[in-house]
Design a protein around this motif. Structure first.
Motif, PDB file in Angstrom:
ATOM      1  N   VAL A 149      30.645  39.571  48.814  1.00  0.00           N
ATOM      2  CA  VAL A 149      31.518  40.694  48.502  1.00  0.00           C
ATOM      3  C   VAL A 149      32.957  40.182  48.415  1.00  0.00           C
ATOM      4  O   VAL A 149      33.350  39.307  49.179  1.00  0.00           O
ATOM      5  CB  VAL A 149      31.423  41.776  49.608  1.00  0.00           C
ATOM      6  N   CYS A 150      33.707  40.721  47.476  1.00  0.00           N
ATOM      7  CA  CYS A 150      35.119  40.358  47.382  1.00  0.00           C
ATOM      8  C   CYS A 150      35.881  41.074  48.491  1.00  0.00           C
ATOM      9  O   CYS A 150      35.842  42.292  48.598  1.00  0.00           O
ATOM     10  CB  CYS A 150      35.686  40.738  46.013  1.00  0.00           C
ATOM     11  N   ASP A 151      36.565  40.298  49.309  1.00  0.00           N
ATOM     12  CA  ASP A 151      37.342  40.845  50.421  1.00  0.00           C
ATOM     13  C   ASP A 151      38.393  41.834  49.947  1.00  0.00           C
ATOM     14  O   ASP A 151      38.659  42.841  50.576  1.00  0.00           O
ATOM     15  CB  ASP A 151      38.102  39.707  51.118  1.00  0.00           C
ATOM     16  N   ALA A 152      39.015  41.489  48.838  1.00  0.00           N
ATOM     17  CA  ALA A 152      40.175  42.256  48.380  1.00  0.00           C
ATOM     18  C   ALA A 152      39.783  43.626  47.851  1.00  0.00           C
ATOM     19  O   ALA A 152      40.482  44.607  48.079  1.00  0.00           O
ATOM     20  CB  ALA A 152      40.931  41.474  47.316  1.00  0.00           C
ATOM     21  N   CYS A 153      38.659  43.704  47.129  1.00  0.00           N
ATOM     22  CA  CYS A 153      38.366  44.975  46.469  1.00  0.00           C
ATOM     23  C   CYS A 153      36.988  45.539  46.777  1.00  0.00           C
ATOM     24  O   CYS A 153      36.682  46.669  46.398  1.00  0.00           O
ATOM     25  CB  CYS A 153      38.543  44.838  44.953  1.00  0.00           C
ATOM     26  N   GLY A 154      36.142  44.772  47.434  1.00  0.00           N
ATOM     27  CA  GLY A 154      34.833  45.307  47.796  1.00  0.00           C
ATOM     28  C   GLY A 154      33.785  45.190  46.704  1.00  0.00           C
ATOM     29  O   GLY A 154      32.667  45.688  46.847  1.00  0.00           O
ATOM     30  N   GLY A 209      35.917  42.748  39.699  1.00  0.00           N
ATOM     31  CA  GLY A 209      36.539  43.953  40.231  1.00  0.00           C
ATOM     32  C   GLY A 209      38.046  43.848  40.325  1.00  0.00           C
ATOM     33  O   GLY A 209      38.768  44.813  40.102  1.00  0.00           O
ATOM     34  N   CYS A 210      38.521  42.631  40.682  1.00  0.00           N
ATOM     35  CA  CYS A 210      39.960  42.424  40.809  1.00  0.00           C
ATOM     36  C   CYS A 210      40.235  40.936  40.613  1.00  0.00           C
ATOM     37  O   CYS A 210      39.299  40.137  40.567  1.00  0.00           O
ATOM     38  CB  CYS A 210      40.464  42.906  42.180  1.00  0.00           C
ATOM     39  N   PRO A 211      41.500  40.532  40.502  1.00  0.00           N
ATOM     40  CA  PRO A 211      41.782  39.101  40.296  1.00  0.00           C
ATOM     41  C   PRO A 211      41.196  38.199  41.388  1.00  0.00           C
ATOM     42  O   PRO A 211      40.757  37.085  41.118  1.00  0.00           O
ATOM     43  CB  PRO A 211      43.313  39.050  40.285  1.00  0.00           C
ATOM     44  N   GLU A 212      41.162  38.704  42.631  1.00  0.00           N
ATOM     45  CA  GLU A 212      40.656  37.895  43.746  1.00  0.00           C
ATOM     46  C   GLU A 212      39.154  37.636  43.641  1.00  0.00           C
ATOM     47  O   GLU A 212      38.616  36.743  44.285  1.00  0.00           O
ATOM     48  CB  GLU A 212      40.951  38.587  45.088  1.00  0.00           C
ATOM     49  N   CYS A 213      38.473  38.455  42.857  1.00  0.00           N
ATOM     50  CA  CYS A 213      37.030  38.293  42.691  1.00  0.00           C
ATOM     51  C   CYS A 213      36.682  36.890  42.190  1.00  0.00           C
ATOM     52  O   CYS A 213      35.622  36.360  42.495  1.00  0.00           O
ATOM     53  CB  CYS A 213      36.479  39.321  41.702  1.00  0.00           C
ATOM     54  N   TYR A 214      37.590  36.309  41.388  1.00  0.00           N
ATOM     55  CA  TYR A 214      37.307  34.973  40.842  1.00  0.00           C
ATOM     56  C   TYR A 214      37.158  33.950  41.962  1.00  0.00           C
ATOM     57  O   TYR A 214      36.433  32.978  41.827  1.00  0.00           O
ATOM     58  CB  TYR A 214      38.391  34.553  39.851  1.00  0.00           C
TER      59      TYR A 214
HETATM   60 ZN   LIG Z   1      37.832  41.718  43.953  1.00  0.00          ZN
END
Ligand SMILES: [Zn+2]
Ligand SMILES: [Zn+2]
Lengths: 185, 374
Positions: A64-69, A82-87
Motif C-alpha cells: 500500500v502507498c503510505d502517502a495515499c493509501g 494514486g499519487c506521485p509517491e506511489c512510484y
Molecule cells: Zn500514493
C-alpha cells in the motif's frame, strides 16, 4: 451483431485504426458508455474490462502507498498510480512494466531547474502491509507483482484502453484472465 | 479575464493560419503532463482535494505572463455544450470535459495555449500551432512549464522524470501530435501500409478526435507513444521526420491522382461540392467526408475561388456543439443535420465551385459524341 467486449447486442459501431488497419469495432450500449465519454478519464472503462473476479485476488497481504493509501491491486486494476509517491511504493516490477511501455527506463529529458520542484529521490522501498485481517499468521506472501508476461500484457491492455482500442483490449483482457492463477477464485 | 463568447467569436491563430505544409498538415500540438507533490492524482483524489488544488493552482496559472487576460473557467460554471465546443476546438480533452467539480481550464487570448487543471494529471499544458510546427508548439509549452515550475512544487524524480498518473506518460510527460489530411492516400488505397509503417516505429495513428478515433474526413492524428528514455527534442525530431515522409507520399499521391485519374478526381470533387452546396440534410460524417474532398479540390486548384481556411472553419462550425452554440439551444440530431446543411449552403455561396472553373485541355472541344473517342 455482438459486442466485441461482452455478449450483448452491439449498437455502437466505430471505425478505428487497430493494428495498423482501419477496422470496425462493435460495442453494446453499456460498453460504449464505459469508454469514458461520460465518465471520468476512462476509469470506468478499465473497470468494465476487468471482471470483478480478480478484484479480490490479493487481498490478504498487499503493498500500500503510505502517502495515499493506493493498493497494488488497484494499480493492477486501473493501470494508474494514486499519487506521485506511489512510484516509490510500487517500485518493484516497475522497470519491467516501463521497459515494455517506453524506449528506456531512465528519464533523459527536461529537468526542473528550481530545486523546490525536485522531490527527494525515490529509493527502493517495499513493505507488505496486512490489509485484511484474514490470515495474519500467513507465511511469506507471494509477490503481488505479476509475472513479467502478465505485467507486459497489462501494460498493453492499459495502452489499448487509453487509446480506446477496444478490440485489442478485449483480447488482452481474456489473455490476462487465462494467465491468472485460478487459486484466487 | 476574457468571456467565453469573446473566446469563441475569434478564430484561433491555428484555424486561419497557414503553417508549413498546411495543405496536408492541419495542426501540430504538444502537451505536457505535470503534477504537484503532496496531492493524489485527480483520478484517485477526493472532491475536496481536487478543489483545494484547483483553488491553489488556478490563480497561479491565470497570472502566468502567457495566460494573462485569457479565458479561465471553473467547470461547474460551464454548460455541457460550451465544454463540448472547447473539445471540438481541441482546447480541452473529451475526458476533461466529462468532469465537473474541481476542474478548470485556462486558455490564452490567441487560443494557442490551454492549461487543463485536474485532468488525468493535475496539469495538462497544451500548445497548438498551424501546419507542421511541433518545435514551435513545444517552445510555447516549455516556456509556460518553466514558469509554472518556479511557482508550484512539481512531482519530479531524477530517474523517472515527471511523475504522472499513468506510467505511459512518465518521463517527459510529453505527447506531440500532428493532425493530417490524407485524402489522396485514402483514395489510392495506400493508407493502410502507411499507417502500419508508422505503427511499427512506435508512433500512434488515430482518427479525428483521437479519443473516439473514427477516421472521418480523411483526418489522421499521429503522435508519440513513448515518453521515457528520450529527450523532448529527439521525440519531436523523430515525429517531424516521419511526418515529412507522410506529407511527401500524400503530395505524390495527389499529383498522381490529378495526372492519371483526373476524371474520377473531378467527379468526386464536383459531387462533394454539389451536395454541400445544395443539400438540406447533412450528417456530421457525410459533411466531414465531403468537405475533405472539397479541401483536396481547393488544394489542387480544381475548385475556383475556394480558400482553404473557409473549409477549415467549416470543419469546426459543423460539429454538433458548435451548431448548438450557434443556435443557442440543444438540438436534436435531426435538427443538427438540417442546420449543418443550412450553414454549409450559406458558406459555400462565395465559392465558384468546380463547374465554373475553366475546363482543362482534355475537355476542350468536348462537343463530339461520346462514342467517337472510345
Ligand atoms: Zn500514493
Ligand atoms: Zn458490451
Amino acid at each position: 451483431m455482438k459486442c466485441d467486449v461482452c455478449e450483448n447486442e452491439a449498437t455502437v459501431f466505430l471505425t478505428q485504426i487497430i493494428n495498423g488497419q482501419m477496422t470496425t469495432v462493435n460495442l453494446c450500449e453499456t460498453c460504449s458508455k464505459a469508454k469514458g465519454v461520460t465518465e471520468e478519464t476512462g476509469f470506468g472503462l478499465a473497470e468494465a474490462f476487468l471482471s470483478p473476479s480478480h478484484r479480490t485476488e490479493s487481498d490478504t497481504m498487499e503493498i500500500v502507498c503510505d502517502a495515499c493509501g493506493f493498493t497494488a491491486s488497484q494499480l493492477k486494476k486501473i493501470g494508474r498510480m494514486g499519487c506521485p509517491e506511489c512510484y516509490a511504493a510500487f517500485r518493484d516490477g516497475l522497470d519491467g512494466l516501463l521497459r515494455n511501455m517506453h524506449k528506456g527506463t531512465r528519464h533523459v529529458g527536461k529537468r526542473p531547474s528550481h530545486t523546490s520542484a525536485v522531490a527527494p529521490q525515490i529509493l527502493p522501498r517495499q513493505r507488505a502491509t496486512s490489509v485484511k485481517e484474514a490470515s495474519p499468521s500467513a507465511p511469506v506472501v507471494p509477490p503481488v507483482v505479476p509475472p513479467p508476461d502478465v505485467a507486459k500484457l497489462r501494460a498493453e491492455l492499459d495502452l489499448a484502453v487509453s487509446e480506446e482500442r477496444y478490440e485489442d483490449a478485449a483480447k488482452l483482457k481474456s489473455e490476462i484472465e487465462s494467465l491468472q492463477p485460478k487459486a484466487s477464485k | 479575464m476574457m468571456r467565453f463568447a469573446t473566446l469563441i467569436k475569434n478564430p484561433a491563430d491555428w484555424m486561419k493560419g497557414a503553417g508549413p505544409h498546411s495543405d496536408v498538415v492541419m495542426t501540430s500540438r504538444v502537451r505536457l503532463a505535470r503534477n504537484l507533490r503532496g496531492y493524489p492524482f485527480p483520478g484517485f483524489s477526493q472532491e475536496r482535494q481536487r478543489i483545494e488544488l484547483l483553488e491553489r493552482a488556478r490563480p497561479v496559472v491565470e497570472e502566468l505572463p502567457e495566460m494573462r487576460d485569457g479565458y479561465s473557467e471553473d467547470y461547474t460554471e460551464l454548460s455541457k455544450i460550451r465544454k463540448q465546443v472547447l473539445v471540438e476546438r481541441h482546447l480541452v480533452s473529451r475526458e476533461h470535459a466529462a468532469r465537473s467539480s474541481g476542474c478548470a481550464v485556462v486558455v490564452d487570448r490567441k487560443q494557442s495555449i490551454s492549461i487543463m487543471i485536474n485532468e488525468e494529471d493535475h496539469f495538462r499544458i497544451q500548445g497548438i500551432r498551424p501546419g507542421l510546427n511541433l518545435t514551435s508548439a513545444f517552445e510555447v509549452v516549455d516556456r509556460v512549464d518553466t514558469e509554472l515550475e518556479g511557482l508550484l512544487p512539481y512531482a519530479f524524480d531524477p530517474k523517472l522524470g515527471y511523475l504522472t498518473a499513468c506510467p505511459t506518460n512518465l518521463g517527459t510527460g510529453m505527447r506531440a501530435s500532428v493532425m493530417l489530411h490524407l485524402p489522396a492516400l485514402v483514395l489510392t488505397e495506400q493508407i493502410n501500409p502507411v499507417i502500419k509503417a508508422i505503427g511499427k516505429i512506435g508512433l500512434a495513428v488515430r482518427g479525428l478526435y483521437g479519443e473516439g478515433t473514427e477516421a472521418l474526413g480523411n483526418l489522421f492524428q499521429i503522435s508519440n507513444q513513448h515518453t521515457l528514455g528520450e529527450a523532448e527534442p529527439e521525440i519531436i525530431a523523430q515525429i517531424e521526420k516521419v511526418i515529412e515522409g507522410v506529407v511527401r507520399s500524400e503530395v505524390t499521391a495527389r499529383a498522381k491522382l490529378k495526372e492519371d485519374h483526373q476524371t474520377m478526381l473531378r467527379d468526386q470533387i464536383g459531387r462533394a461540392f454539389a451536395i454541400l452546396r445544395y443539400a438540406h440534410i447533412l450528417t456530421s460524417k457525410e459533411a466531414l467526408n465531403l468537405l475533405s474532398m472539397l479541401r483536396l479540390g481547393a488544394d489542387l486548384d480544381l475548385v475556383g475561388n475556394c480558400d482553404r481556411s473557409l473549409i477549415d472553419m467549416l470543419l469546426l462550425e459543423i460539429q454538433p456543439a458548435h451548431l448548438q452554440l450557434n443556435a443557442a439551444r440543444e438540438l436534436s440530431p435531426e435538427e443538427r443535420d438540417s442546420m449543418r446543411a443550412d450553414l454549409t449552403r450559406t458558406r459555400l455561396q462565395s465559392i465558384d465551385g468546380p463547374g465554373s472553373f475553366p475546363p482543362s485541355q482534355s475537355n476542350n472541344g468536348g462537343t463530339t459524341s461520346p462514342t467517337h473517342d472510345e
